[in-house]
Design a protein around this motif. Sequence first.
Motif, PDB file in Angstrom:
ATOM      1  N   SER A   1       0.831  -1.206   0.000  1.00 38.85           N
ATOM      2  CA  SER A   1       0.000   0.000   0.000  1.00 38.85           C
ATOM      3  C   SER A   1       0.863   1.252   0.000  1.00 38.85           C
ATOM      4  O   SER A   1       0.540   2.244  -0.655  1.00 38.85           O
ATOM      5  CB  SER A   1      -0.920   0.009   1.219  1.00 38.85           C
ATOM      6  N   PHE A   2       1.979   1.203   0.706  1.00 37.88           N
ATOM      7  CA  PHE A   2       2.912   2.335   0.743  1.00 37.88           C
ATOM      8  C   PHE A   2       3.482   2.590  -0.654  1.00 37.88           C
ATOM      9  O   PHE A   2       3.536   3.737  -1.110  1.00 37.88           O
ATOM     10  CB  PHE A   2       4.040   2.022   1.740  1.00 37.88           C
ATOM     11  N   ARG A   3       3.893   1.526  -1.348  1.00 39.77           N
ATOM     12  CA  ARG A   3       4.445   1.670  -2.695  1.00 39.77           C
ATOM     13  C   ARG A   3       3.403   2.230  -3.655  1.00 39.77           C
ATOM     14  O   ARG A   3       3.667   3.147  -4.430  1.00 39.77           O
ATOM     15  CB  ARG A   3       4.944   0.314  -3.190  1.00 39.77           C
ATOM     16  N   GLU A   4       2.189   1.681  -3.613  1.00 40.56           N
ATOM     17  CA  GLU A   4       1.138   2.143  -4.518  1.00 40.56           C
ATOM     18  C   GLU A   4       0.727   3.582  -4.211  1.00 40.56           C
ATOM     19  O   GLU A   4       0.448   4.358  -5.127  1.00 40.56           O
ATOM     20  CB  GLU A   4      -0.060   1.214  -4.436  1.00 40.56           C
ATOM     21  N   SER A   5       0.723   3.954  -2.942  1.00 40.83           N
ATOM     22  CA  SER A   5       0.402   5.338  -2.575  1.00 40.83           C
ATOM     23  C   SER A   5       1.458   6.297  -3.085  1.00 40.83           C
ATOM     24  O   SER A   5       1.140   7.407  -3.528  1.00 40.83           O
ATOM     25  CB  SER A   5       0.290   5.465  -1.063  1.00 40.83           C
ATOM     26  N   THR A   6       2.713   5.872  -3.037  1.00 41.77           N
ATOM     27  CA  THR A   6       3.794   6.713  -3.557  1.00 41.77           C
ATOM     28  C   THR A   6       3.628   6.933  -5.052  1.00 41.77           C
ATOM     29  O   THR A   6       3.761   8.063  -5.540  1.00 41.77           O
ATOM     30  CB  THR A   6       5.158   6.062  -3.259  1.00 41.77           C
ATOM     31  N   VAL A   7       3.321   5.877  -5.786  1.00 43.07           N
ATOM     32  CA  VAL A   7       3.150   6.006  -7.239  1.00 43.07           C
ATOM     33  C   VAL A   7       1.945   6.886  -7.562  1.00 43.07           C
ATOM     34  O   VAL A   7       2.012   7.751  -8.442  1.00 43.07           O
ATOM     35  CB  VAL A   7       3.031   4.608  -7.893  1.00 43.07           C
ATOM     36  N   ILE A   8       0.841   6.708  -6.844  1.00 40.81           N
ATOM     37  CA  ILE A   8      -0.350   7.530  -7.078  1.00 40.81           C
ATOM     38  C   ILE A   8      -0.065   8.998  -6.769  1.00 40.81           C
ATOM     39  O   ILE A   8      -0.465   9.895  -7.511  1.00 40.81           O
ATOM     40  CB  ILE A   8      -1.532   7.004  -6.234  1.00 40.81           C
ATOM     41  N   THR A   9       0.651   9.248  -5.683  1.00 34.82           N
ATOM     42  CA  THR A   9       0.983  10.631  -5.318  1.00 34.82           C
ATOM     43  C   THR A   9       1.898  11.270  -6.345  1.00 34.82           C
ATOM     44  O   THR A   9       1.686  12.423  -6.750  1.00 34.82           O
ATOM     45  CB  THR A   9       1.639  10.662  -3.929  1.00 34.82           C
ATOM     46  N   LEU A  10       2.921  10.535  -6.777  1.00 36.70           N
ATOM     47  CA  LEU A  10       3.810  11.072  -7.810  1.00 36.70           C
ATOM     48  C   LEU A  10       3.063  11.357  -9.102  1.00 36.70           C
ATOM     49  O   LEU A  10       3.316  12.369  -9.760  1.00 36.70           O
ATOM     50  CB  LEU A  10       4.964  10.100  -8.069  1.00 36.70           C
ATOM     51  N   PHE A  11       2.128  10.480  -9.457  1.00 38.69           N
ATOM     52  CA  PHE A  11       1.328  10.695 -10.661  1.00 38.69           C
ATOM     53  C   PHE A  11       0.474  11.960 -10.527  1.00 38.69           C
ATOM     54  O   PHE A  11       0.438  12.792 -11.436  1.00 38.69           O
ATOM     55  CB  PHE A  11       0.435   9.471 -10.916  1.00 38.69           C
ATOM     56  N   GLY A  12      -0.198  12.115  -9.398  1.00 40.64           N
ATOM     57  CA  GLY A  12      -1.059  13.281  -9.198  1.00 40.64           C
ATOM     58  C   GLY A  12      -0.294  14.590  -9.165  1.00 40.64           C
ATOM     59  O   GLY A  12      -0.687  15.568  -9.808  1.00 40.64           O
ATOM     60  N   ILE A  13       0.810  14.618  -8.423  1.00 41.80           N
ATOM     61  CA  ILE A  13       1.605  15.847  -8.326  1.00 41.80           C
ATOM     62  C   ILE A  13       2.274  16.164  -9.663  1.00 41.80           C
ATOM     63  O   ILE A  13       2.322  17.332 -10.077  1.00 41.80           O
ATOM     64  CB  ILE A  13       2.627  15.737  -7.181  1.00 41.80           C
ATOM     65  N   ALA A  14       2.792  15.145 -10.348  1.00 44.60           N
ATOM     66  CA  ALA A  14       3.413  15.391 -11.655  1.00 44.60           C
ATOM     67  C   ALA A  14       2.391  15.921 -12.650  1.00 44.60           C
ATOM     68  O   ALA A  14       2.693  16.825 -13.440  1.00 44.60           O
ATOM     69  CB  ALA A  14       4.062  14.114 -12.177  1.00 44.60           C
ATOM     70  N   ALA A  15       1.170  15.375 -12.618  1.00 48.52           N
ATOM     71  CA  ALA A  15       0.125  15.881 -13.511  1.00 48.52           C
ATOM     72  C   ALA A  15      -0.205  17.337 -13.200  1.00 48.52           C
ATOM     73  O   ALA A  15      -0.414  18.143 -14.109  1.00 48.52           O
ATOM     74  CB  ALA A  15      -1.125  15.011 -13.408  1.00 48.52           C
ATOM     75  N   LEU A  16      -0.255  17.687 -11.924  1.00 51.01           N
ATOM     76  CA  LEU A  16      -0.526  19.080 -11.558  1.00 51.01           C
ATOM     77  C   LEU A  16       0.608  20.014 -11.957  1.00 51.01           C
ATOM     78  O   LEU A  16       0.366  21.140 -12.411  1.00 51.01           O
ATOM     79  CB  LEU A  16      -0.796  19.190 -10.061  1.00 51.01           C
ATOM     80  N   VAL A  17       1.845  19.564 -11.790  1.00 53.95           N
ATOM     81  CA  VAL A  17       2.988  20.402 -12.174  1.00 53.95           C
ATOM     82  C   VAL A  17       3.018  20.589 -13.686  1.00 53.95           C
ATOM     83  O   VAL A  17       3.229  21.712 -14.178  1.00 53.95           O
ATOM     84  CB  VAL A  17       4.313  19.784 -11.654  1.00 53.95           C
ATOM     85  N   ILE A  18       2.795  19.526 -14.434  1.00 54.80           N
ATOM     86  CA  ILE A  18       2.757  19.637 -15.895  1.00 54.80           C
ATOM     87  C   ILE A  18       1.597  20.534 -16.332  1.00 54.80           C
ATOM     88  O   ILE A  18       1.736  21.351 -17.244  1.00 54.80           O
ATOM     89  CB  ILE A  18       2.667  18.236 -16.531  1.00 54.80           C
ATOM     90  N   SER A  19       0.477  20.414 -15.650  1.00 54.91           N
ATOM     91  CA  SER A  19      -0.671  21.274 -15.953  1.00 54.91           C
ATOM     92  C   SER A  19      -0.374  22.738 -15.612  1.00 54.91           C
ATOM     93  O   SER A  19      -0.828  23.645 -16.307  1.00 54.91           O
ATOM     94  CB  SER A  19      -1.886  20.788 -15.184  1.00 54.91           C
ATOM     95  N   HIS A  20       0.397  22.941 -14.544  1.00 55.20           N
ATOM     96  CA  HIS A  20       0.769  24.299 -14.142  1.00 55.20           C
ATOM     97  C   HIS A  20       1.557  25.000 -15.251  1.00 55.20           C
ATOM     98  O   HIS A  20       1.413  26.201 -15.461  1.00 55.20           O
ATOM     99  CB  HIS A  20       1.584  24.243 -12.852  1.00 55.20           C
TER     100      HIS A  20
END
Length: 134
Positions: free
Chosen positions: A77-96
């Motif tokens: 769960s820790f690994r999957e949460s890390t990947v989901i968080t990186l995906f969400g933050i990277a999408a927001l930064v790219i969108s920014h």
Amino acid sequence: MKERLFIALVALLSTASLIFWLLVLFFVSPQELGFLSVFLFFASLGAFFFTSSLLGLYYIRIRLLKLTPSFRHIGISFRESTVITLFGIAALVISHFSFLNPLNFFLLFFLCALMDIFFIITYDRKRRTKTPQS
């Protein structure tokens, strides 16, 4: 650490990171702090994404799928949460920076899926090479 204490601690951290994100959202001006305000925004939002997805994935694995023993699924769960968080933050930064289009979103999703597959393969390799102690 007992399971209830772990869940309570992660829930408390999730609530604290949500409150911190709301404080940054409403009380920090980007004109005053510049890059620091953007960093605080993404860091607090990332902490909230991580802790809430950790709680959600742990709940899905333990309560809904009824996988046991529960301590083995915390790392997953820790690994999957890390990947989901990186995906969400990277999408927001790219969108920014106005670079988020369907192709970039797909490539980002594919990169996160490759990262997760890499982690799964290396985890299985470590587990298979471990020799039982006599």
